[in-house]
Motif scaffolding. Structure first.
Motif, PDB file in Angstrom:
ATOM      1  N   ALA A  93       0.839  -1.201   0.000  1.00 32.73           N
ATOM      2  CA  ALA A  93       0.000   0.000   0.000  1.00 32.73           C
ATOM      3  C   ALA A  93       0.873   1.250   0.000  1.00 32.73           C
ATOM      4  N   SER A  98       1.726   6.465   3.344  1.00 29.72           N
ATOM      5  CA  SER A  98       0.865   7.119   4.346  1.00 29.72           C
ATOM      6  C   SER A  98       0.202   6.091   5.259  1.00 29.72           C
ATOM      7  N   SER A  99      -0.288   4.994   4.690  1.00 36.16           N
ATOM      8  CA  SER A  99      -0.933   3.980   5.531  1.00 36.16           C
ATOM      9  C   SER A  99       0.098   3.214   6.358  1.00 36.16           C
ATOM     10  N   ALA A 126       0.807   5.389   9.304  1.00 38.92           N
ATOM     11  CA  ALA A 126      -0.286   5.329  10.288  1.00 38.92           C
ATOM     12  C   ALA A 126      -0.162   4.083  11.155  1.00 38.92           C
ATOM     13  N   HIS A 127       0.154   2.939  10.524  1.00 38.48           N
ATOM     14  CA  HIS A 127       0.296   1.697  11.297  1.00 38.48           C
ATOM     15  C   HIS A 127       1.517   1.737  12.211  1.00 38.48           C
ATOM     16  N   LEU A 155      -8.437   6.993   9.512  1.00 40.44           N
ATOM     17  CA  LEU A 155      -7.406   5.964   9.661  1.00 40.44           C
ATOM     18  C   LEU A 155      -7.963   4.564   9.435  1.00 40.44           C
ATOM     19  N   PRO A 156      -7.115   3.625   9.003  1.00 38.25           N
ATOM     20  CA  PRO A 156      -7.562   2.238   8.842  1.00 38.25           C
ATOM     21  C   PRO A 156      -8.108   1.677  10.160  1.00 38.25           C
ATOM     22  N   TRP A 185      -4.791   0.951  -3.217  1.00 38.49           N
ATOM     23  CA  TRP A 185      -3.533   1.592  -3.579  1.00 38.49           C
ATOM     24  C   TRP A 185      -3.126   1.331  -5.022  1.00 38.49           C
ATOM     25  N   ASP A 218      -7.122   0.471   4.094  1.00 43.23           N
ATOM     26  CA  ASP A 218      -6.443   1.752   3.891  1.00 43.23           C
ATOM     27  C   ASP A 218      -7.175   2.666   2.911  1.00 43.23           C
ATOM     28  N   GLN A 219      -8.311   2.208   2.373  1.00 41.89           N
ATOM     29  CA  GLN A 219      -8.964   2.950   1.286  1.00 41.89           C
ATOM     30  C   GLN A 219      -9.452   4.334   1.728  1.00 41.89           C
ATOM     31  N   LEU A 241      -8.159   6.249   4.078  1.00 37.30           N
ATOM     32  CA  LEU A 241      -6.977   7.108   4.200  1.00 37.30           C
ATOM     33  C   LEU A 241      -6.475   7.522   2.817  1.00 37.30           C
ATOM     34  N   ASN A 242      -6.471   6.575   1.881  1.00 25.09           N
ATOM     35  CA  ASN A 242      -6.067   6.907   0.512  1.00 25.09           C
ATOM     36  C   ASN A 242      -6.955   8.004  -0.068  1.00 25.09           C
TER      37      ASN A 242
END
Length: 448
Positions: A137, A140-141, A144-145, A179-180, A347, A368-369, A371-372
């Protein structure tokens, strides 16, 4: 051919995870003819991503099937299948690795894995070889993780939900709600969420973390993550660095239909990926918006979802629309007639849209969609999200008009072309992604 090194590749056989990993392996194999790559994946996923048309340059790749953990006759959901697969790991991979080592007569000298498969860290450590996780991905994701613990410590009240995560470099415009969901383990203790949390704990032990992206898309995030790993290597977009040959014969007639469109950048391409279709009421709302605007559209819609289309929709839109069960997405996005991508914001789709210079309307579903979609709209400014998170007729008409017809839409189009140029520069001879790929080659080729 005599091989002097043997690299094991561990795939995560769900969604669009395994195919980008195989694309990476094919690229590596073309540059390292003396290395054998054993690709470990479920039989169902292997049969999907390996085709009879694999070129001779891939003679040093061999696919091995691993047990996916499902009982005979399994008919559960996608997310149940993920849980069963993770329960069967890593034992299923260890057995397959032993088979491959026995066949070739060479022990594995490096393990490349989908980053989700954190246990590859222990398998590599036990063998004394490098572990190279591939994050499928965006940076950015991943960021976040990586900051999961800090996010959980900060997220303690209802008021927090709509506040930005300003303490994460490069994500200052992102809110907790973007966020995811896997980050919030207390609310979502799914097998995948626990797996990702374990991944976060293990990633710093890796030799290199590899992404199919480019540093220039998020320079602040890139700088921060480079400080956290031995090597943080963006080597993409792979579709620009190592374009695959495409089959000109399109069985659904998408490309021939696009050729008949007279105005450039006029067609709306719609696709929501391989896993999920929008609920019926949203398909109806999107259909009604398309019918009302009479803008030409090409819609890749699964057969089961076609049943929810409004009665008479196909007849009413026959002159300006086309619905297919599958479309050659990369070729469609690259066609001069296509001017907008309505997407779930996975992604791979986002990266393909950027690489083709096509703006987006985002309707995320999971992972993650969301956040994307936030990054597309507010960080990169190359598209918009549907208001309210789902398709309503008036909201969809507004979004379509905004991107296709307004002055703001022109700016979005200019932004995506600038980002496309940055992506193209990254894969040039002296580009950042090319240099990172050379570093990766050195890491995997070093004799152990």
């Amino acid at each position: 051919m005599a091989f002097h090194l043997h690299i094991g590749v561990l795939a995560f056989p769900f969604g669009t995870h395994a195919a980008p990993l195989l694309a990476l392996v094919r690229r590596l194999s073309a540059s390292t003819p003396g290395i054998r790559f054993s690709f470990f994946n479920s039989s169902a996923s292997n049969s999907t991503i390996f085709s009879a048309r694999v070129s001779d340059s891939c003679d040093n790749i061999r696919a091995y099937d691993v047990w996916d953990g499902t009982p005979e006759g399994f008919s559960g959901s996608h997310f149940e299948a993920v849980g069963l697969f993770l329960n069967a790991s890593p034992g299923n991979f260890e057995k397959a690795i032993e088979v491959a080592e026995g066949e070739i007569g060479l022990k594995v000298s490096c393990l490349i894995s989908d980053a989700f498969l954190y246990f590859a860290c222990d398998l590599a450590e036990k063998r004394g070889v490098p572990w190279v996780p591939f994050w499928t991905a965006a940076s950015s994701s991943l960021s976040a993780h990586i900051y999961t613990d800090a996010i959980q410590n900060a997220e303690g009240s209802a008021e927090t939900a709509d506040k930005p995560v300003s303490f994460i470099p490069g994500l200052s415009m992102v809110h907790f709600t973007d966020l995811p969901p896997e980050i919030f383990l207390d609310k979502n203790p799914s097998p995948l969420a626990l797996t990702i949390y374990n991944m976060v704990k293990n990633l710093p032990k890796s030799t290199a973390v590899v992404l199919n992206s480019f540093e220039e898309i998020d320079p602040i995030i890139t700088k921060d993550l480079k400080s956290k790993f031995q090597h943080f290597l963006n080597i993409g977009p792979s579709i620009l660095s190592s374009p695959t040959s495409t089959n000109p014969d399109d069985e659904n007639g998408c490309l021939s239909w696009l050729e008949k469109q007279t105005r450039p950048k006029s067609v709306i391409y719609i696709s929501f990926g391989t896993v999920i279709s929008p609920p019926g009421n949203e398909i109806v709302a999107l259909s009604e918006a398309l019918e009302a605007l009479k803008l030409p559209f090409l819609w890749s819609l699964k057969d089961h979802a076609k049943k929810t289309l409004p009665q008479g929709f196909l007849e009413k839109t026959r002159d300006f629309g086309k619905i297919v069960s599958w479309a050659p997405q990369l070729q469609v996005l690259g066609h001069s007639s296509v001017g907008l991508f309505v997407t779930h914001c996975g992604w791979n789709s986002v990266l393909e849209s950027i690489s083709s210079g096509v703006p987006m309307i985002c309707r995320p579903f999971f992972g993650d969609q969301k956040l994307n979609g936030k990054m597309v709209e507010d960080a990169w400014k190359i598209g918009v999200r549907v208001k309210g998170g789902g398709f309503g007729k008036s909201e969809t008409i507004e979004a379509l008009n905004y991107v296709m017809s307004s002055e703001a839409g022109k700016e979005i189009r200019e932004n995506v072309h600038k980002l496309k140029e940055k992506a193209e520069n990254a894969v040039k001879l002296e580009g950042s992604s090319t240099k990172n790929f050379k570093t990766l080659l050195q890491i995997i080729s070093a004799p152990k």
